[in-house]
Design a protein around this motif. Structure first.
Motif, PDB file in Angstrom:
ATOM      1  N   LYS A  29      -8.181  -6.703   4.301  1.00 51.13           N
ATOM      2  CA  LYS A  29      -7.035  -7.530   3.915  1.00 51.13           C
ATOM      3  C   LYS A  29      -6.936  -7.679   2.401  1.00 51.13           C
ATOM      4  N   VAL A  30      -8.088  -7.816   1.767  1.00 48.99           N
ATOM      5  CA  VAL A  30      -8.096  -7.973   0.306  1.00 48.99           C
ATOM      6  C   VAL A  30      -7.540  -6.726  -0.358  1.00 48.99           C
ATOM      7  N   ARG A  31      -8.023  -5.547   0.099  1.00 53.90           N
ATOM      8  CA  ARG A  31      -7.560  -4.289  -0.515  1.00 53.90           C
ATOM      9  C   ARG A  31      -6.103  -4.007  -0.181  1.00 53.90           C
ATOM     10  N   LEU A  32      -5.689  -4.307   1.036  1.00 53.81           N
ATOM     11  CA  LEU A  32      -4.282  -4.097   1.393  1.00 53.81           C
ATOM     12  C   LEU A  32      -3.369  -4.979   0.550  1.00 53.81           C
ATOM     13  N   SER A  69      -0.209  15.625   0.848  1.00 56.88           N
ATOM     14  CA  SER A  69      -0.136  15.236  -0.562  1.00 56.88           C
ATOM     15  C   SER A  69      -0.795  13.886  -0.808  1.00 56.88           C
ATOM     16  N   ALA A  70      -0.641  12.965   0.153  1.00 57.01           N
ATOM     17  CA  ALA A  70      -1.266  11.645   0.016  1.00 57.01           C
ATOM     18  C   ALA A  70      -2.785  11.760   0.037  1.00 57.01           C
ATOM     19  N   LEU A  71      -3.317  12.560   0.955  1.00 54.39           N
ATOM     20  CA  LEU A  71      -4.767  12.757   1.011  1.00 54.39           C
ATOM     21  C   LEU A  71      -5.276  13.418  -0.272  1.00 54.39           C
ATOM     22  N   GLN A  72      -4.545  14.415  -0.743  1.00 49.31           N
ATOM     23  CA  GLN A  72      -4.933  15.094  -1.976  1.00 49.31           C
ATOM     24  C   GLN A  72      -4.953  14.121  -3.148  1.00 49.31           C
ATOM     25  N   ALA A  73      -3.982  13.198  -3.179  1.00 50.90           N
ATOM     26  CA  ALA A  73      -3.889  12.248  -4.286  1.00 50.90           C
ATOM     27  C   ALA A  73      -5.112  11.335  -4.350  1.00 50.90           C
ATOM     28  N   ILE A  85       1.702   3.063  -2.230  1.00 55.76           N
ATOM     29  CA  ILE A  85       0.254   2.960  -2.027  1.00 55.76           C
ATOM     30  C   ILE A  85      -0.487   4.083  -2.743  1.00 55.76           C
ATOM     31  N   ARG A  86       0.129   5.257  -2.828  1.00 58.92           N
ATOM     32  CA  ARG A  86      -0.535   6.368  -3.507  1.00 58.92           C
ATOM     33  C   ARG A  86      -0.810   6.024  -4.975  1.00 58.92           C
ATOM     34  N   ALA A  87       0.201   5.494  -5.651  1.00 57.41           N
ATOM     35  CA  ALA A  87       0.034   5.133  -7.065  1.00 57.41           C
ATOM     36  C   ALA A  87      -0.985   4.017  -7.239  1.00 57.41           C
ATOM     37  N   SER A  88      -0.914   3.000  -6.372  1.00 61.31           N
ATOM     38  CA  SER A  88      -1.834   1.875  -6.519  1.00 61.31           C
ATOM     39  C   SER A  88      -3.260   2.279  -6.149  1.00 61.31           C
ATOM     40  N   THR A  89      -3.424   3.220  -5.225  1.00 61.89           N
ATOM     41  CA  THR A  89      -4.768   3.690  -4.886  1.00 61.89           C
ATOM     42  C   THR A  89      -5.443   4.293  -6.114  1.00 61.89           C
ATOM     43  N   GLY A  90      -4.727   5.164  -6.809  1.00 56.03           N
ATOM     44  CA  GLY A  90      -5.279   5.771  -8.019  1.00 56.03           C
ATOM     45  C   GLY A  90      -5.612   4.732  -9.070  1.00 56.03           C
ATOM     46  N   ARG A  91      -4.730   3.752  -9.230  1.00 50.60           N
ATOM     47  CA  ARG A  91      -4.948   2.731 -10.259  1.00 50.60           C
ATOM     48  C   ARG A  91      -6.201   1.906  -9.963  1.00 50.60           C
ATOM     49  N   PHE A  92      -6.374   1.496  -8.696  1.00 53.00           N
ATOM     50  CA  PHE A  92      -7.503   0.627  -8.380  1.00 53.00           C
ATOM     51  C   PHE A  92      -8.824   1.397  -8.296  1.00 53.00           C
ATOM     52  N   ILE A  93      -8.769   2.669  -7.935  1.00 52.92           N
ATOM     53  CA  ILE A  93      -9.999   3.465  -7.999  1.00 52.92           C
ATOM     54  C   ILE A  93     -10.492   3.536  -9.443  1.00 52.92           C
ATOM     55  N   ARG A 149     -11.050   3.956   1.690  1.00 55.17           N
ATOM     56  CA  ARG A 149     -10.947   4.026   3.157  1.00 55.17           C
ATOM     57  C   ARG A 149      -9.774   3.220   3.693  1.00 55.17           C
ATOM     58  N   THR A 150      -9.378   2.177   2.975  1.00 53.63           N
ATOM     59  CA  THR A 150      -8.171   1.454   3.383  1.00 53.63           C
ATOM     60  C   THR A 150      -6.933   2.313   3.173  1.00 53.63           C
ATOM     61  N   ALA A 151      -6.887   3.022   2.056  1.00 54.28           N
ATOM     62  CA  ALA A 151      -5.761   3.922   1.793  1.00 54.28           C
ATOM     63  C   ALA A 151      -5.695   5.034   2.832  1.00 54.28           C
ATOM     64  N   LEU A 152      -6.848   5.582   3.192  1.00 57.91           N
ATOM     65  CA  LEU A 152      -6.863   6.652   4.197  1.00 57.91           C
ATOM     66  C   LEU A 152      -6.356   6.149   5.546  1.00 57.91           C
ATOM     67  N   GLY A 153      -6.720   4.930   5.909  1.00 51.78           N
ATOM     68  CA  GLY A 153      -6.210   4.362   7.157  1.00 51.78           C
ATOM     69  C   GLY A 153      -4.702   4.228   7.144  1.00 51.78           C
ATOM     70  N   PHE A 154      -4.176   3.797   6.020  1.00 51.14           N
ATOM     71  CA  PHE A 154      -2.722   3.678   5.885  1.00 51.14           C
ATOM     72  C   PHE A 154      -2.056   5.045   6.005  1.00 51.14           C
ATOM     73  N   TYR A 155      -2.660   6.077   5.389  1.00 48.97           N
ATOM     74  CA  TYR A 155      -2.043   7.404   5.393  1.00 48.97           C
ATOM     75  C   TYR A 155      -2.027   8.042   6.775  1.00 48.97           C
TER      76      TYR A 155
END
Length: 514
Positions: A218-221, A136-140, A58-66, A83-89
């Motif tokens: 759901k779409v972002r996940l 590290s995930a939050l920093q990413a 998810i960390r890699a895909s978060t950066g890619r989609f941002i 915010r979806t990534a933060l919820g997952f983290y």
């Protein structure tokens, strides 16, 4: 172009400062802790790194989609992705700490050569270090926002400040006798400060940044997991290739051997990270070109990045192959690191540097394929290389008794068999570059320049004795001067040579008139 050079300079200055600190700090840490305790610390950090794989990519895909949605100017999708990534983290942090507790209790069983007096401390430190996974995930996330806006200079400024604080705290703690417990505390505090610093900068550059409430769109996940699971396979494959070597050394040889392997591998991997900043700097532009279906720009960025990586990579990796033993002897020989350890670490460095030379041919092919959404292909190839690497490591160590050299040799052989040509061919075919053109412009020219430079380095190595840092740096200076000329004549594209000559002439004329 000027923005790219600014960002690349910022990344390199930051990483160069890290290498300088590494050069002076590593012998101090190794000699203070000794091979056994330093080997234990290496194993703890490797296992913590593996816990980062719990994010399932998810960390890699978060950066890619941002980057993708900022390129499309879709602010709503950017906000939902963050915010979806933060919820997952939030859930990831709890799982990581629980995993740290479990791994801590299993640690002495997996590595039986660890002395009993270190069993309790290992069980306590692994859950503590697991906090770094969440941090590290939050920093990413915040780093991805800065990267998408191509403000690497701001991020690296935070890194430099924290490097100074972390180095000072490490030296003070070890001098006072607090040992690896203090190293763990310094690591966690540094990560926490990094999160704060990156958040402040990201919210300044991107005022629309919102952290709360977290959402589970759901779409972002679906997007994050769709890209992320393949990225997870690639990530775990990279971990297997780069860090499982230490685990195999600790389990199949000894914990002290882990320290020796770590010394041999340390500079190689830091140099590779140095080159990785080339791709990190240019990836946002590459992702934008792909998002806008600008295939001409995509091909241009791909070839230019690969040529730049080749120019910057031949110097350190060929140098390591030739000068490994005198460097490690001057750098590490001392209490707790004898002459045998020096020779073993040097051989590890030579083999791993050879494997990195092969990566120069592959260049940024995985980045191009990932930007085009072909992440499953890169994941499959990375997994095949990792599996081959592990299998060969076990065969070379357990069957042929090659020790640490066998572990490093497995990385070289696996990369030659799988990781060198196939990915490059796929990238060229996908973006419409002739394979013959790529072989000539990257592979052929790299072999000519690398072979010539290696021969010159070998002559320099035989001509001058290795008895002091002064002589060693003289050799490195001569080799660098020769390489600069080789790179200008052989590796630098004609148009860039013309631009460089024009810049130098203008600069000289300005100074003369001044």
């Amino acid at each position: 172009m000027r923005k790219h050079l600014r960002n690349l300079a910022a990344n390199w200055i930051s990483h160069g400062a890290t290498l300088v600190v590494l050069f002076f700090l590593s012998p101090f840490i190794v000699h203070t802790l000794g091979k056994v305790e330093y080997g234990l610390w290496s194993l703890l950090t490797v296992l913590t790194g593996y816990m980062g794989l719990l994010d399932l990519g998810i960390r890699a895909s978060t950066g890619r989609f941002i980057m993708l949605y900022l390129g499309k100017d879709d602010q709503k999708a950017v906000d939902e992705t963050i915010r979806t990534a933060l919820g997952f983290y939030c859930g990831l942090g709890v799982v990581a700490i629980a995993a740290g507790v479990g791994l801590g209790w299993l640690f002495p069983l997996v590595f039986p050569s660890i002395p009993p007096e270190f069993h309790t401390i290992a069980r306590l430190l692994l859950p503590l270090l697991a906090v770094n996974v969440l941090l590290s995930a939050l920093q990413a996330v915040f780093d991805s926002i800065l990267a998408a806006h191509e403000r690497f200079d701001l991020a690296r400024g935070v890194d430099l400040l924290l490097l100074a604080l972390r180095t000072t705290a490490t030296v003070t703690a070890l001098t006072l006798g607090y040992r690896i417990t203090a190293l763990a505390m310094v690591s966690v505090i540094s990560h926490a400060l990094a999160v704060i610093g990156y958040y402040v900068l990201a919210s300044h550059i991107y005022p629309a940044l919102r952290l709360w409430p977290v959402v589970f769109s759901k779409v972002r996940l679906r997007e994050l997991f769709g890209y992320g699971l393949a990225a997870f396979i690639s990530g775990i494959s990279v971990k297997l290739i780069g860090q499982t070597d230490l685990l195999i050394a600790g389990a199949a040889v000894s914990v002290a051997a882990t320290a020796v392997y770590s010394v041999g591998a340390m500079v190689v991997f830091y140099a590779d990270t140095f080159l990785g900043y080339i791709a990190a700097t240019l990836f946002p532009a590459l992702q934008r070109a792909v998002a806008r279906d600008e295939r001409g720009d995509t091909r241009w960025l791909f070839l230019r990045t690969n040529r730049l990586r080749l120019i910057c990579g031949l110097l350190p990796f060929v140098g390591m192959v030739i000068f490994a033993e005198p460097f490690i002897r001057l750098w590490m020989l001392g209490p707790g690191f004898d002459d045998t350890s020096v020779r073993q670490a040097a051989l590890v460095m030579q083999l791993l540097a050879g494997s990195k030379l092969l990566l120069l041919f592959k260049g940024e092919s995985p980045s191009v394929l990932n930007a085009l959404g072909r992440v499953r292909l890169t994941a499959s190839l990375a997994a095949a290389e990792a599996a081959t690497n592990i299998a060969l490591s076990l065969v070379f160590v357990l069957r042929f008794q090659w020790g640490l050299a066998g572990i490093a040799a497995a990385t070289l052989v696996a990369r030659l068999l799988i990781g060198t040509f196939i990915v490059s061919w796929c990238a060229c075919a996908t973006i419409g570059i002739s394979w013959r053109t790529y072989l000539l412009q990257v592979g052929g020219i790299g072999m000519v320049a690398g072979g010539t430079f290696a021969t010159i380095c070998f002559v320099i190595h035989l001509t001058l004795p290795d008895n002091s840092w002064t002589v060693f740096f003289l050799k490195i200076g001569l080799a660098t001067a020769v390489y600069t000329l080789l790179a200008y004549v052989i590796l630098l594209p004609p148009l860039d040579r013309q631009r460089l000559r024009g810049y130098l002439l203008r600069h000289r004329g300005f100074k003369a008139s001044g």
